[in-house]
Design an enzyme around this catalytic site. Structure first.
Site, PDB file in Angstrom:
ATOM      1  N   HIS A 381       0.856  -1.191   0.000  1.00  0.00           N
ATOM      2  CA  HIS A 381       0.000   0.000   0.000  1.00  0.00           C
ATOM      3  C   HIS A 381       0.887   1.234   0.000  1.00  0.00           C
ATOM      4  CE1 HIS A 381      -3.430  -2.317   2.275  1.00  0.00           C
ATOM      5  NE2 HIS A 381      -3.412  -2.576   0.975  1.00  0.00           N
ATOM      6  N   GLU A 382       0.808   2.035  -1.049  1.00  0.00           N
ATOM      7  CA  GLU A 382       1.458   3.356  -1.012  1.00  0.00           C
ATOM      8  C   GLU A 382       0.350   4.368  -0.753  1.00  0.00           C
ATOM      9  OE1 GLU A 382       4.722   4.859  -1.196  1.00  0.00           O
ATOM     10  OE2 GLU A 382       3.303   6.369  -0.534  1.00  0.00           O
ATOM     11  N   HIS A 450       7.208   2.100   5.303  1.00  0.00           N
ATOM     12  CA  HIS A 450       8.204   3.002   4.705  1.00  0.00           C
ATOM     13  C   HIS A 450       7.738   4.418   5.004  1.00  0.00           C
ATOM     14  CE1 HIS A 450      11.120   0.741   1.987  1.00  0.00           C
ATOM     15  NE2 HIS A 450      10.642  -0.102   2.893  1.00  0.00           N
ATOM     16  N   GLU A 451       8.703   5.352   5.043  1.00  0.00           N
ATOM     17  CA  GLU A 451       8.413   6.718   5.498  1.00  0.00           C
ATOM     18  C   GLU A 451       7.630   6.636   6.815  1.00  0.00           C
ATOM     19  OE1 GLU A 451       7.179   5.691   2.353  1.00  0.00           O
ATOM     20  OE2 GLU A 451       9.118   6.096   1.450  1.00  0.00           O
ATOM     21  N   GLU A 469      11.411   1.591   7.281  1.00  0.00           N
ATOM     22  CA  GLU A 469      12.511   2.247   6.569  1.00  0.00           C
ATOM     23  C   GLU A 469      13.092   3.254   7.556  1.00  0.00           C
ATOM     24  OE1 GLU A 469      13.025   3.857   2.056  1.00  0.00           O
ATOM     25  OE2 GLU A 469      11.435   4.715   3.236  1.00  0.00           O
ATOM     26  N   GLU A 475      17.695   2.317  -2.234  1.00  0.00           N
ATOM     27  CA  GLU A 475      17.040   2.931  -3.398  1.00  0.00           C
ATOM     28  C   GLU A 475      17.704   4.238  -3.842  1.00  0.00           C
ATOM     29  OE1 GLU A 475      13.206   3.169  -1.556  1.00  0.00           O
ATOM     30  OE2 GLU A 475      13.411   5.286  -1.085  1.00  0.00           O
TER      31      GLU A 475
HETATM   32  C1  NOJ Z   1       9.499   4.888  -1.382  1.00  0.00           C
HETATM   33  C2  NOJ Z   1       9.842   3.574  -0.774  1.00  0.00           C
HETATM   34  O1  NOJ Z   1      10.946   3.672   0.077  1.00  0.00           O
HETATM   35  C3  NOJ Z   1      10.100   2.578  -1.880  1.00  0.00           C
HETATM   36  O2  NOJ Z   1      10.492   1.337  -1.339  1.00  0.00           O
HETATM   37  C4  NOJ Z   1       8.882   2.440  -2.740  1.00  0.00           C
HETATM   38  O3  NOJ Z   1       9.196   1.650  -3.847  1.00  0.00           O
HETATM   39  C5  NOJ Z   1       8.411   3.804  -3.246  1.00  0.00           C
HETATM   40  N1  NOJ Z   1       8.322   4.741  -2.210  1.00  0.00           N
HETATM   41  C6  NOJ Z   1       7.045   3.694  -3.916  1.00  0.00           C
HETATM   42  O4  NOJ Z   1       6.078   3.399  -3.012  1.00  0.00           O
END
Ligand code: NOJ
Length: 667
Positions: A381-382, A450-451, A469, A475
């Protein structure tokens, strides 16, 4: 669950009082007698100081709060009582870097009450451990009907000595994703914790907090000289913490060690969190995974629909085939749902949909194909930091994952502010992340953020909180100037003191031949293998394109290396220069070693006395081939085997930004 708990009368406390009107002093020592906290009330104001042996660390420092309307809670107190206790227990982690953890401390609880006016009560709870000290404030229920607004926390940390601090800035649009800088205490910016200090006293220190629950996170800034002050991250309206009735702050922690490397095996932060609240944790499993991920970051695929969409059914099935071929049983697929656009990373209230697949992706068919092939999908989930949008959908989104057999979800929060207005690390963010963690537990889902909000040890209480993260991961090497070689020699002493990180190492094609020109991983391939041991996380991504693993003999190390450990030892280390960590597998008698260097090549001699005394091991060594360094032949990994015992020594020859990874297989 092991629990050996001893409560003993606190003979360790020496309490003496001077002039009742001006000062009262209470002292608390750690079980080994080395770390001492002194509490005093000076002119009705609470003060504390800290020492280790003969070394003063913190000289008398302030305590208390400022509430709304400039109402100080901290300058009109008397002591109404003290309570002393002690604890010595050993508890078992559901997963971790060490199976059993000893929690051994002495405690002093000081009850304070204002002498006049509102006559409010405040408690300060101190704990002294052999590896550091901690304290927190408890504002008990006392019939206050109005909301309580904390406008400032007065806590200071008046360091006796200056030192070299390793820090990242607190208020930054990239959240915790910055490169660490080293500078004296006196010249710091406002910084995040953990804040690691190589003190001029010779001690290694780390400030952080534990059990950050329903509160703003604490950052630190220098006032004058070597004094640091707590700074609570505000809401958008400037209030730091809003609550009703009562409040308990997170623990303010100071880990103290002889050398920086010893900070890494301090479990003080975990010990200050509450025991596991998930009664049946049998569904919580550490794992390794590959992904349709690096391909997006190096520009081979797109997150959004189009001819190069990474998350197409066809590509997903091909990746399941790769996972099966490689023997890795989890696969992350990003960008499978509606809502992705080429501008997905910009600050904006993005409208991701968490239950609708893109037109070229069939979630059920992909998960079924995965199940047939023994490969599970890791959910994704983003949120784009549009939290309102996510909260409306989270139940149905988690239910969908339950339906298709997904058991773990990566949840991202790209954006400088949650809902474009609140800091990720203010009270709003803290409560949001905890809500999602608990919600995921209701659906038997493990999560990694993440974030995220920084880690303060809540994995002890909610072990479905696998990793996060909260640092500059691999990345950055795909699309920016990248992380310098020293970065991975700094993180274990700084970011990782907080807890596991989804660092996403294991890139074998460090030169990034298929990626953006001039962008690369600043390391050798052997160092990438070493990172799987140096970096602790119960979820570890083998981040390279899966095709780069096929047919590579060094992939065997990535396949073999566990993600759950019986024990961890740090053999050597110097912040920003090098580190060597060994860990014992939870399921066997095998040990694994990871060693890495910054931009300098170096030889490190290590004694193998961590191995069982009466056994022979076969060491499978993956090292930088002769002459290999970050700039010279970086992908050449030399693999050799050798019989060794605990009496032996090995010399690790690390190239420039190089590394070595070893599996010690007990024969
Ligand atoms: C930042 C995240 O750290 C990364 O792992 C992810 O692929 C991208 N956002 C997209 O959601």
């Amino acid at each position: 669950m092991i629990s050996r708990l001893i409560l003993v009368p606190a003979l360790f406390l020496s309490i003496f009082s001077c002039d009742q009107e001006t000062a009262q002093v209470h002292e608390l020592s750690s079980p080994d007698g080395q770390n001492k906290i002194k509490f005093e009330l000076t002119n009705n104001s609470p003060r504390y100081s800290v020492s280790r042996g003969e070394t003063e660390i913190i000289t008398p420092s302030e305590m208390g709060f400022v509430l709304k309307d400039n109402d100080t809670l901290g300058n009109n107190f008397e002591i109404t009582g003290v309570e002393e206790t002690s604890k010595d227990e050993t508890w078992e982690q559901v997963w971790g870097e060490k199976a059993e953890i000893r929690n051994h401390y002495n405690e002093l609880l000081v009850n304070l009450q204002e002498k006049s006016g509102k006559q409010r009560k405040l408690q300060v709870q101190f704990r002294a451990f052999d590896d550091g000290i901690a304290f927190r404030y408890i504002f008990p229920e006392q019939g206050i009907k109005d909301s309580i607004f904390i406008m400032d926390e007065l806590t200071t940390f008046n360091l006796k000595d200056d030192g070299k601090t390793w820090w990242i800035p607190a208020y930054h649009e990239q959240r915790y994703e910055n490169l660490y800088e080293a500078s004296p205490v006196s010249t710091l910016d406002t910084v995040h914790t953990p804040l690691t200090i190589e003190s001029d006293s010779g001690l290694a220190l780390s400030f952080h907090e534990a059990n950050l629950t329903d509160f703003a996170s604490m950052t630190l800034f220098p006032t004058s000289g070597t004094e640091l002050k707590a700074d609570l991250v505000p809401w958008s309206d400037g209030v730091k913490v809003r609550t009703t009735g009562s409040f308990t702050t997170p623990w303010r922690t100071l880990q103290i060690a002889k050398e920086p490397k010893d900070l890494i095996t301090s479990y003080l932060i975990l010990n200050l969190n509450e025991p596991n609240k998930i009664e049946d944790s049998s569904w919580i499993e550490p794992y390794k995974y590959i992904g349709i991920w690096w391909g997006m970051h190096i520009g081979k695929y797109t997150f959004w629909e189009g001819p190069d969409h990474g998350a197409s059914t066809k590509n997903a099935k091909e990746h399941i085939d790769y996972a099966r071929q490689l023997g890795i049983d989890n696969l992350l697929i990003e960008g499978w749902n509606k809502g992705w656009t080429p501008q997905w990373y910009e600050n904006h209230m993005h409208q991701f949909n968490f239950t609708k697949s893109t037109d070229d992706f069939d979630l059920e068919s992909v998960t079924e194909y995965g199940a047939k092939n023994g490969v599970r999908l890791v959910g994704y989930h983003e949120t784009g930091s549009n939290i309102d949008n996510y909260l409306k959908q989270v139940d149905s989104a988690f239910a969908l994952y339950n339906k298709v057999g997904v058991r773990s979800v990566k949840i991202g929060h790209v954006g400088s502010m949650l809902n474009m207005k609140e800091w990720h690390h203010g009270q709003y963010g803290v409560n949001y992340f905890r809500y999602i963690l608990k919600k995921a537990a209701e659906y038997n889902l493990t999560v990694y953020f993440h974030e995220p909000i920084k880690d303060t040890g809540e994995r002890r209480t909610y072990p479905n909180m696998m990793a996060r993260e909260g640092g500059r991961g691999i990345e950055y090497n795909a699309w920016s100037e990248g992380n310098p070689p020293s970065h991975t020699a700094i993180l274990p002493f700084t970011r990782f003191l907080a807890g596991p990180m989804d660092f996403t190492a294991g890139i074998l094609d460090v030169e990034n031949k298929q990626g953006y020109p001039g962008r690369r991983v600043h390391s050798t391939s052997a160092k990438q293998l070493a990172l799987l041991v140096v970096v602790f996380s119960p979820v570890q991504m083998l981040a390279d394109l899966p095709e780069n693993y096929v047919g590579k003999p060094e992939f065997k190390f990535l396949k073999d290396v566990p993600v759950n450990w019986q024990d961890t030892e740090v053999l050597n280390g110097s912040i920003g220069e090098y580190i060597t960590i060994v860990r014992k597998d939870i399921d066997s008698d095998d040990w694994y070693l990871g060693s890495l260097s910054n931009e300098e090549a170096r030889d490190l001699e290590i004694a193998l006395d961590f191995l069982d005394a009466d056994a022979t091991y076969e060491a499978e060594i993956y090292a930088d081939a002769e002459g290999t360094g970050m700039k010279n032949n970086p992908t050449k990994v030399e693999i050799s085997t050798k019989k060794v015992t605990s009496k032996d020594k090995l010399t690790l020859e690390l190239g420039e930004s190089g590394g070595a990874a070893i599996r010690f297989r007990k024969l």
